[in-house]
Scaffold this motif. Structure first.
Motif, PDB file in Angstrom:
ATOM      1  N   ARG A 120      81.360 -87.936 -32.106  1.00  0.00           N
ATOM      2  CA  ARG A 120      81.254 -88.975 -31.077  1.00  0.00           C
ATOM      3  C   ARG A 120      82.280 -90.083 -31.310  1.00  0.00           C
ATOM      4  O   ARG A 120      82.920 -90.569 -30.365  1.00  0.00           O
ATOM      5  N   GLU A 140      83.197 -81.238 -25.566  1.00  0.00           N
ATOM      6  CA  GLU A 140      84.452 -81.975 -25.778  1.00  0.00           C
ATOM      7  C   GLU A 140      85.653 -81.040 -25.776  1.00  0.00           C
ATOM      8  O   GLU A 140      86.552 -81.137 -26.593  1.00  0.00           O
ATOM      9  N   LYS A 181      86.409 -91.937 -23.408  1.00  0.00           N
ATOM     10  CA  LYS A 181      85.385 -90.894 -23.351  1.00  0.00           C
ATOM     11  C   LYS A 181      85.377 -90.189 -21.998  1.00  0.00           C
ATOM     12  O   LYS A 181      85.345 -88.953 -21.928  1.00  0.00           O
ATOM     13  N   LEU A 184      85.905 -89.078 -30.523  1.00  0.00           N
ATOM     14  CA  LEU A 184      86.188 -89.038 -29.083  1.00  0.00           C
ATOM     15  C   LEU A 184      86.680 -90.379 -28.556  1.00  0.00           C
ATOM     16  O   LEU A 184      87.485 -90.435 -27.624  1.00  0.00           O
ATOM     17  N   VAL A 185      86.224 -91.481 -29.170  1.00  0.00           N
ATOM     18  CA  VAL A 185      86.637 -92.809 -28.705  1.00  0.00           C
ATOM     19  C   VAL A 185      87.615 -93.471 -29.676  1.00  0.00           C
ATOM     20  O   VAL A 185      87.838 -94.676 -29.643  1.00  0.00           O
TER      21      VAL A 185
END
Length: 244
Positions: A165, A238, A12, A168-169
C-alpha cells in the motif's frame, strides 16, 4: 495543493485509471479544504451522522470499533492517499470511529462536493469506486487473516500488505518503510496480545526476515517473508491502469 505536487491519492488513482487534466482539476479542488487533527483525538465517532469524508494527505489513522467489554478492534489503518468515511457519507451514519495515530493533515470533502465531482467526472468516480472496492477486498483479506492464519503469518502478511500500500503512493519499497505503529496497534488489529506480537517480531527478526523497531520496518528477506505469509497481492489489484 501546489500545481506541481502530486498528492498520494492522485498516485493511487493513477494506478487504476489514466486521469485527464479535467479529472486532475476536480481532484485538486477536493483537496482544497485542509484540516489538521491531533494524534489520539477522534476525528469521526461511530454513530456520527452528516459528517464529511476526508482524504488523508499526511500521517496515519486507525479505524476501529469498541466492543461491549470496552476492548478495541482495529479494522484497518489509513495511510496518505486513503479516503476516510467515504462509505459513511453515502450511508449517512458512520459505523466505526477514526483516530489519528500521529498528527495528521487531511482534506475535508463535504458530501455535496463529492457528489458533484462524481457527476462532473465519471472517470474519476469510477476510479474512486475502485478505491472503495479495493478497501472492501482488504477487509475480506483481514477476516481471512484473523480466522485462518497463525500469529507469524498474520504479522508477516500485515507488514507485507502495508508495504504494498505504501509503495503505491511512493512511501515504501521492498526494502522497507517508516511506520509509526506501536505493538499494541498490531495487537488490536491482529487479534493478538502485545506480548505475543513482541515475540513474533523477535522470531521474524532472528529468522533474518524482517525487523520492526524505532519506527522503521526493514525487510531483510522480502521473498522469504512472502513465502512464510503465503502473501498474494492480487487482492490489492496493482497491475497498472485499467482505463485509459
Amino acid at each position: 495543493m501546489h500545481a506541481t505536487e502530486i498528492s498520494p491519492l492522485t498516485r493511487k488513482l493513477s494506478a487504476f485509471v489514466a486521469l485527464s487534466d479535467g479529472d486532475l482539476a476536480v481532484l485538486d479542488r477536493l483537496h482544497q479544504k485542509r484540516r489538521s487533527f491531533r494524534a489520539g483525538h477522534d476525528m469521526v465517532l461511530e454513530g456520527q451522522t452528516e459528517q464529511a469524508a476526508y482524504i488523508l494527505a499526511a500521517g496515519w489513522v486507525c479505524s476501529y470499533k469498541l466492543q461491549p467489554d470496552g476492548t478495541r478492534q482495529i479494522i484497518d489503518f489509513q495511510i496518505p492517499g486513503d479516503f476516510l468515511g467515504l462509505r459513511s457519507v453515502l450511508l449517512r451514519t458512520s459505523d466505526h470511529s477514526f483516530e489519528p495515530i500521529v498528527d495528521i493533515l487531511a482534506a475535508e470533502v463535504p458530501k455535496q462536493d463529492l457528489l458533484e465531482a462524481f457527476s462532473k467526472t465519471p472517470r474519476l468516480a469510477t476510479a474512486i469506486l475502485w478505491v472503495a472496492s479495493r478497501d472492501e477486498a482488504m477487509v475480506v483479506e483481514h477476516l481471512v487473516r484473523l480466522g485462518s492464519r497463525d500469529a507469524s503469518k498474520r504479522v508477516a502478511h500485515f507488514l507485507l500488505e502495508l508495504s504494498a500500500r505504501l509503495t503505491l503512493v511512493g512511501l515504501g519499497s521492498k526494502l522497507g518503510y517508516a511506520c509509526p505503529l506501536k505493538q499494541y496497534h498490531l495487537a488490536d488489529a491482529l487479534g493478538l496480545s502485545s506480548v505475543h506480537v513482541n515475540r513474533v517480531l523477535r522470531e521474524l527478526r532472528e529468522a533474518g526476515l524482517v525487523s520492526f523497531k524505532e519506527g522503521q520496518v526493514k525487510f531483510m528477506d522480502h521473498a522469504g517473508l512472502v513465502k512464510l505469509a503465503d502473501f498474494d497481492p492480487a487482492y490489492l489489484d496493482e497491475t497498472g491502469p485499467l482505463l485509459m
